[in-house]
Design a protein around this motif. Structure first.
Motif, PDB file in Angstrom:
ATOM      1  N   UNK A  29       0.816  -1.259   0.156  1.00 15.28           N
ATOM      2  CA  UNK A  29      -0.092   0.113   0.039  1.00 15.28           C
ATOM      3  C   UNK A  29       0.969   1.215  -0.051  1.00 15.28           C
ATOM      4  N   UNK A  30       1.823   1.198   0.810  1.00 17.98           N
ATOM      5  CA  UNK A  30       2.749   2.304   0.892  1.00 17.98           C
ATOM      6  C   UNK A  30       3.490   2.762  -0.393  1.00 17.98           C
ATOM      7  N   UNK A  31       3.968   1.587  -1.212  1.00 16.06           N
ATOM      8  CA  UNK A  31       4.735   1.672  -2.361  1.00 16.06           C
ATOM      9  C   UNK A  31       3.733   2.141  -3.532  1.00 16.06           C
ATOM     10  N   UNK A  33       0.849   3.832  -3.052  1.00 15.98           N
ATOM     11  CA  UNK A  33       0.501   5.237  -2.852  1.00 15.98           C
ATOM     12  C   UNK A  33       1.602   6.113  -3.106  1.00 15.98           C
ATOM     13  N   UNK A  34       3.015   5.704  -2.977  1.00 14.91           N
ATOM     14  CA  UNK A  34       4.079   6.581  -3.252  1.00 14.91           C
ATOM     15  C   UNK A  34       4.230   6.900  -4.991  1.00 14.91           C
ATOM     16  N   UNK A  35       3.853   5.672  -5.563  1.00 18.15           N
ATOM     17  CA  UNK A  35       3.938   5.562  -7.032  1.00 18.15           C
ATOM     18  C   UNK A  35       2.944   6.578  -7.639  1.00 18.15           C
ATOM     19  N   UNK A  36       1.646   6.604  -7.172  1.00 17.26           N
ATOM     20  CA  UNK A  36       0.672   7.481  -7.608  1.00 17.26           C
ATOM     21  C   UNK A  36       1.075   8.799  -7.347  1.00 17.26           C
ATOM     22  N   UNK A  37       1.521   9.306  -6.124  1.00 19.81           N
ATOM     23  CA  UNK A  37       1.934  10.659  -5.877  1.00 19.81           C
ATOM     24  C   UNK A  37       2.940  10.906  -6.795  1.00 19.81           C
ATOM     25  N   UNK A  38       3.859  10.044  -7.237  1.00 14.99           N
ATOM     26  CA  UNK A  38       5.163  10.469  -7.982  1.00 14.99           C
ATOM     27  C   UNK A  38       4.659  10.842  -9.634  1.00 14.99           C
ATOM     28  N   UNK A 149      10.062  -9.028  -6.295  1.00 16.50           N
ATOM     29  CA  UNK A 149       9.076  -8.018  -6.782  1.00 16.50           C
ATOM     30  C   UNK A 149       7.666  -8.036  -5.960  1.00 16.50           C
ATOM     31  N   UNK A 150       7.181  -6.828  -5.857  1.00 18.33           N
ATOM     32  CA  UNK A 150       5.990  -6.543  -4.981  1.00 18.33           C
ATOM     33  C   UNK A 150       4.906  -6.012  -5.981  1.00 18.33           C
ATOM     34  N   UNK A 151       3.969  -7.123  -6.347  1.00 21.29           N
ATOM     35  CA  UNK A 151       2.924  -6.945  -7.414  1.00 21.29           C
ATOM     36  C   UNK A 151       1.499  -6.497  -6.737  1.00 21.29           C
ATOM     37  N   UNK A 181      13.255  -0.132  -4.266  1.00 22.57           N
ATOM     38  CA  UNK A 181      13.252   0.038  -2.644  1.00 22.57           C
ATOM     39  C   UNK A 181      14.639  -0.234  -2.019  1.00 22.57           C
ATOM     40  N   UNK A 182      15.051   0.385  -1.270  1.00 23.75           N
ATOM     41  CA  UNK A 182      16.186   0.301  -0.372  1.00 23.75           C
ATOM     42  C   UNK A 182      16.172  -0.974   0.469  1.00 23.75           C
TER      43      UNK A 182
END
Length: 207
Positions: A29-31, A33-38, A149-151, A181-182
């Motif tokens: 969810x965090x990733x 949301x970050x992609x959408x924001x980017x 991978x996170x799908x 991601x790091x």
């Protein structure tokens, strides 16, 4: 093809609400949301420029393949269309995931994604020939330094990539630079690790 039994979604069973959702679901969810924001802050011109740079990074990989498995981007996913169009222009076969049945793994069919599939993703017509790509461009929400991978959590790619990995296909994740991601993504036994990650910033090989 033998498909392993998966629990409801690659994140495993849902934990008791008092415990909270699994760590992988929280990370997903965090990733996302970050992609959408980017992507939300990109102008059309900036997005087009980044996707052009992505195509430049993918050119040599596509040139080494005979059959390229692409994908029809959804929402904030980066589009590999420029790269796949270029690959087709120089004689490569380009294919896309296609579901014949929503409960079974998808196959790659050669041809343009012209009709919606069972999950709303555009795919080639059922009359398009089934092919086996030797290069597969894999969409993702996030990826770590081990190629985990996170799908979206439905397991569609994990089910399909098992046999394609065995056939010798090169599995390449595609995304925006910030999707690398790091931190380490928790890997489940059914996760199929990717060979590389390609973004507008370059190609990162994992194995």
């Amino acid at each position: 093809m033998v498909v392993p039994s998966l629990p409801p979604g690659p994140s495993g069973p849902t934990l008791h609400p008092a415990i909270g959702p699994p760590a992988k679901d929280v990370m997903r969810k965090a990733a996302l949301d970050a992609r959408k924001a980017f992507v939300r802050i990109l102008s059309d011109a900036e997005r087009a420029q980044l996707e052009q740079r992505l195509a430049e990074q993918l050119t040599s990989l596509c040139a080494e393949a005979s059959v390229v498995g692409g994908y029809a981007p959804l929402g904030s996913e980066i589009s590999p269309k420029l790269a796949t169009e270029e690959a087709r222009a120089v004689g490569r076969i380009v294919a896309y995931p296609a579901f014949d049945h929503p409960a079974k793994p998808f196959k790659f069919r050669a041809g343009d994604p012209l009709q919606p599939g069972p999950f709303g993703i555009m795919q080639p017509k059922k009359s398009a020939p089934v092919v086996v790509p030797d290069l597969i461009l894999v969409p993702l929400i996030a990826i770590d330094g081990a190629g985990t991978r996170l799908g979206r959590g439905k397991g569609h790619y994990d089910r399909a990539l098992i046999s394609l990995r065995k056939s010798g296909a090169r599995l390449v994740g595609v995304g925006w630079p910030m999707q690398r991601l790091a931190e380490t993504i928790p890997a489940d036994e059914w996760d199929v690790p990717l060979d590389a990650f390609v973004s507008p910033d370059g190609v990162e090989e994992f194995r």
